[in-house]
Design an enzyme around this catalytic site. Structure first.
Site, mmCIF file in Angstrom:
data_model
loop_
_atom_site.group_PDB
_atom_site.id
_atom_site.type_symbol
_atom_site.label_atom_id
_atom_site.label_comp_id
_atom_site.label_asym_id
_atom_site.label_seq_id
_atom_site.Cartn_x
_atom_site.Cartn_y
_atom_site.Cartn_z
ATOM 1 N N PRO A 138 -34.909 46.510 92.055
ATOM 2 C CA PRO A 138 -36.123 46.812 92.818
ATOM 3 C C PRO A 138 -36.957 47.891 92.139
ATOM 4 O O PRO A 138 -36.425 48.860 91.600
ATOM 5 C CB PRO A 138 -35.572 47.297 94.161
ATOM 6 C CG PRO A 138 -34.227 46.667 94.273
ATOM 7 C CD PRO A 138 -33.693 46.628 92.872
ATOM 8 N N GLU A 139 -38.269 47.710 92.160
ATOM 9 C CA GLU A 139 -39.176 48.688 91.577
ATOM 10 C C GLU A 139 -39.856 49.474 92.697
ATOM 11 O O GLU A 139 -39.525 49.321 93.872
ATOM 12 C CB GLU A 139 -40.186 47.978 90.680
ATOM 13 C CG GLU A 139 -39.526 47.223 89.527
ATOM 14 C CD GLU A 139 -40.530 46.536 88.603
ATOM 15 O OE1 GLU A 139 -41.675 47.017 88.507
ATOM 16 O OE2 GLU A 139 -40.161 45.514 87.998
#
Length: 288
Positions: free
Chosen positions: A2-3
């Protein structure tokens, strides 16, 4: 992994359940995360009020009344689940009914429960005294927040001035700017019409001052992150919001994971190359 938009989406989903409430009880069912959860974790956290739930880069930060800060990272497959009857979102996909990977459960004073699930156990939870937070190795070397007011063309140009790496590699360097990952770097470079292969130093002049490329890139970074947050992030494999729903931004990708497809803004086609072991997607026709 996840960013920033995915982590910010999770933070916003957890905030109503955690902020202002005390942790009545915590069940640690498996301490074997990326780093083992410390033995006194339950003792240090039980009874503490969550005074605020923030984010730094890809980390969630729960500021506790005890004087500790709980640093949480989703890893590659981690997710949080709020309550037992969370209202499904628009892009809801039913979760597995198995609780085998529910590793930590927080029971809040407002009646909510917050469960951390992580099949691969690359996520982490670490308690750090607030007074020592600025010296914490996980956070110490991070660059500016891309959505912060202080992040501008001058700051990015100064960080890239003299660099002999590619612009793509520079943007993935968490010391240059915090929270960006492969997806949003590809998308931001496309919006700015800049080639991922160009030297990072070319967004600055000889004196390290920003040029038009730097200004376009900063605007593109902020725009793509804000758009992704509004869409709930991008769900490719494991990302879920706190209510179990999927993010939607993957339907708005201009170049990422679109190899061979028409460029939305030109007659070119999206190309895939490998840079520093990561896939890069871009349009050779309009990104120079």
């Amino acid at each position: 992994m996840p960013e920033l938009p995915e982590v910010e989406t999770v933070r916003r989903g957890l905030a109503p359940a955690m902020e202002g409430a005390a942790i009545k009880k915590v069940d640690v069912r498996d301490r074997r995360l990326r780093w083992p959860i410390v033995k006194d974790f339950e003792k240090r956290i039980t009874g503490s009020k969550v005074e605020g739930l923030g984010r730094r880069a890809k980390y969630l930060l729960a500021d506790l009344s005890s004087g500790d800060v709980l640093i949480m990272h989703l890893g590659m497959s981690g997710s949080f689940r709020v309550g037992k009857n969370a209202k499904p979102g628009v892009y809801y996909h039913e979760r597995s009914k198995s609780t085998a990977h529910d590793h930590v459960v927080f029971h809040m004073s407002n009646g909510e429960s917050v469960t951390f699930n992580d099949p691969r156990r690359f996520g982490s939870m670490k308690l750090v005294p607030r007074a020592k937070l600025e010296h914490e190795p996980l956070l110490r070397g991070l660059g500016p927040e891309p959505l912060g007011n202080e992040f501008d063309a001058a700051m990015l140009a100064e960080a890239c001035a003299g660099k002999k790496t590619s612009l793509k590699a520079a943007l993935l360097d968490q010391r240059v700017v915090a929270g960006l990952g492969n997806i949003y770097v590809c998308e931001a470079l496309y919006r700015a019409r800049l080639s991922p292969k160009r030297l990072a130093s070319t967004i600055a002049d000889r004196n390290g001052k920003p040029n038009d490329r730097a200004r376009a890139l900063v605007d593109a970074i902020k725009a793509v992150l804000n758009d992704a947050i509004k869409a709930g992030g991008s769900s490719l494999r494991d990302h879920r919001r706190a209510d179990g729903s999927l993010g939607d931004f993957q339907h708005n990708f201009q170049v990422y994971d679109r190899e061979g497809q028409p460029c939305p803004g030109s007659t070119g086609k999206v190309k895939r190359i490998v840079q520093n072991g990561r896939s890069t997607f871009y349009c050779p026709s309009c990104q120079k």
